[in-house]
Design a protein around this motif. Structure first.
Motif, PDB file in Angstrom:
ATOM      1  N   SER A 346      83.400  48.592  35.864  1.00 45.38           N
ATOM      2  CA  SER A 346      83.494  47.761  34.662  1.00 45.38           C
ATOM      3  C   SER A 346      84.230  46.466  34.959  1.00 45.38           C
ATOM      4  O   SER A 346      83.802  45.382  34.550  1.00 45.38           O
ATOM      5  CB  SER A 346      84.210  48.539  33.554  1.00 45.38           C
ATOM      6  OG  SER A 346      84.575  47.685  32.494  1.00 45.38           O
ATOM      7  N   VAL A 373      81.728  47.652  26.947  1.00 48.15           N
ATOM      8  CA  VAL A 373      80.261  47.620  27.023  1.00 48.15           C
ATOM      9  C   VAL A 373      79.817  47.879  28.466  1.00 48.15           C
ATOM     10  O   VAL A 373      78.853  48.622  28.712  1.00 48.15           O
ATOM     11  CB  VAL A 373      79.718  46.255  26.536  1.00 48.15           C
ATOM     12  CG1 VAL A 373      78.223  46.132  26.835  1.00 48.15           C
ATOM     13  CG2 VAL A 373      79.971  46.085  25.039  1.00 48.15           C
ATOM     14  N   VAL A 377      77.266  50.708  29.851  1.00 45.10           N
ATOM     15  CA  VAL A 377      76.027  50.352  30.557  1.00 45.10           C
ATOM     16  C   VAL A 377      75.962  51.042  31.917  1.00 45.10           C
ATOM     17  O   VAL A 377      74.942  51.653  32.275  1.00 45.10           O
ATOM     18  CB  VAL A 377      75.920  48.815  30.725  1.00 45.10           C
ATOM     19  CG1 VAL A 377      74.780  48.464  31.685  1.00 45.10           C
ATOM     20  CG2 VAL A 377      75.702  48.141  29.376  1.00 45.10           C
TER      21      VAL A 377
END
Length: 494
Positions: A346, A373, A377
């Motif tokens: 991340s 996010v 993902v």
């Protein structure tokens, strides 16, 4: 059925505890440094155990005991290499990296440190590092999810995909919301569970197999070569096993812990705790294998899968509720590694690719949102890769370890100890190391003779050194930061 119910209760309690820690960390996370590096506030015990737990994975409780059970101490050379590598990593990398990342523009990721340390205005080094981390760790996370799915399949008879979804959902939840603090705190708890389990199983198991002397006699009766360190092992094989220790210098999910510790003084305590934990855990894993050999020899039965020796002994020795905690230890080993790799991936996406490529300015709240996010993902992509349940994904673990060790290890060491490293030197060295590992690891004749981390590490070291000597030009800012780091280390009297 009653036994499985007790074990399931233990697993549910364990997962609930992980989610609670994630919620607690969420309450303490307010900016990007908090989310990606815990605000540089970790104590020595949390730093040490979180580094150890994120490193060892299921190998410590399943892979190593299984290998020792089948082949004896000839399989222990990897454990020896890892212990030496971990100790040298704590001794030479931890204190300098903690100070240098702070001096060099408060870097919060390895790629951003390399850019800030070498004053790379092109951002090529940072982007290349971020891409390497993103690619390798997506597959690394996927392999952990496969292991989690198989864990529930073998332990509770659940369908593989159900187990995969359960593990993924819990890990994603506490990593997504709690960030680095949640990962570190959960790793600390998971490290304790793993440690206690690896001490309890062989300690109690020795009594069941008749005491120390009787246990040793039973092992010798089963196979007298199991205590031989060189039985069936070549010199090159020993070198390859010991070379696993080289990987530590370049593992982003491990060395990022050094950046997060509250002060450089604490690294000494953390080193002692971490290496103590590692030594006792590895000895516990080896002892578990030998107790298993003695137990099954005495009972004239065979173990269907050697890698389940820890789990099977735990179920034989303890009440189902305690045996459930033993199962939780295996799950802890798997989940701690997944979460650590998720948060580093991340940070590579947000801090090293998004910010470097798009050069946008946003608030800390927006960056933390983007970090969450990114976790989601990467986790979804990893789950897609894990869904078919292909063994080939698991094989990428050793390949990824070599990839990081060969691409990053020499560069980390040189940037910390040699002020003449240049951007071109680091970039060419990183690429050369990664390509060498890739080619060597994919050619069966080469990879079966010598672990690919050895040529990758050497090539990266030589290329970085030679190209840096050729392209070096004095940079007053680099020189100032280098000596400021040394002065801070001296002031701290590390």
């Amino acid at each position: 059925m009653a036994e499985q119910m007790y074990q399931l209760i233990s697993i549910i309690l364990y997962m609930a505890a992980m989610l609670f820690i994630g919620w607690y960390a969420f309450r303490r996370t307010s900016n990007l440094t908090d989310y990606m590096l815990g605000g540089r506030s970790l104590g020595p015990a949390v730093t040490a155990l979180s580094a150890g737990a994120s490193d060892m994975s299921g190998w410590l409780l399943m892979g190593l005991p299984g290998a020792i059970y089948l082949s004896g101490l000839g399989e222990a050379w990897i454990a020896i290499g890892l212990t030496i590598g971990a100790y040298l990593n704590w001794l030479f990398v931890a204190p300098r990296l903690r100070v240098y990342t702070q001096v060099s523009n408060n870097s919060i990721t390895i790629p951003s440190f390399l850019e800030n340390r070498l004053k790379d205005t092109s951002h090529l080094l940072r982007v290349a590092s971020g891409i390497i981390i993103l690619v390798f760790f997506t597959f690394y996370v996927s392999s952990g999810m496969v292991a989690g799915g198989k864990f529930f399949q073998s332990s509770f008879g659940l369908e593989y995909h159900t187990g995969l979804l359960i593990v993924s959902a819990v890990v994603i939840a506490y990593t997504l919301f709690g960030g680095f603090l949640a990962v570190s705190y959960t790793d600390f708890v998971q490290g304790l569970i793993m440690f206690l389990a690896l001490i309890l199983v062989p300690s109690v198991g020795i009594f069941i197999t008749g005491g120390f002397s009787e246990t040793v006699a039973s092992i010798r009766l089963a196979d007298p070569t199991l205590f031989n360190f060189v039985s069936g092992v070549s010199v090159v094989g020993i070198i390859s096993s010991l070379a696993w220790g080289l990987g530590y210098f370049g593992q982003p999910h491990i060395i990022v812990r050094f950046m997060a510790i509250s002060s450089v003084k604490e690294t000494k305590s953390a080193r002692r705790i971490g290496i103590g934990w590692m030594l006792l855990s590895l000895l516990g894993a080896i002892a578990t294998a030998f107790v298993g050999v003695a137990y099954f020899q005495q009972n004239a039965t065979e173990l269907a899968d050697a890698e389940t020796v820890f789990i099977v002994l735990g179920q034989i020795i303890f009440h189902p509720l305690i045996a459930g905690i033993m199962l939780a230890a295996v799950l802890a080993a798997i989940m701690s590694t997944i979460s650590s790799q998720l948060i580093v991936t991340s940070s590579a996406l947000v801090e090293d690719l998004y910010k470097a490529v798009f050069k946008t300015t946003a608030t800390d709240r927006q960056y933390v949102f983007l970090g969450r996010v990114a976790v989601l993902v990467v986790a979804i992509v990893a789950m897609i890769l894990a869904w078919p349940n292909k063994e080939s994904i698991l094989k990428l673990v050793s390949f990824a370890w070599a990839g990081f060790g060969g691409a990053f290890g020499p560069i980390i060491l040189l940037t910390l100890y040699w002020k003449k490293v240049t951007v071109k030197g680091a970039l060419f060295g990183m690429i050369a190391g990664a390509i060498t590992v890739g080619i060597w690891g994919s050619v069966k004749v080469l990879s079966s003779s010598l672990y690919e981390i050895v040529p990758g590490f050497i090539i990266c070291l030589v290329v970085t050194y030679v190209v840096s000597l050729i392209t070096y030009k004095e940079n007053p800012e680099i020189t100032r930061e280098y000596y400021e780091t040394l002065e801070m280390l001296e002031r701290e009297k590390y």
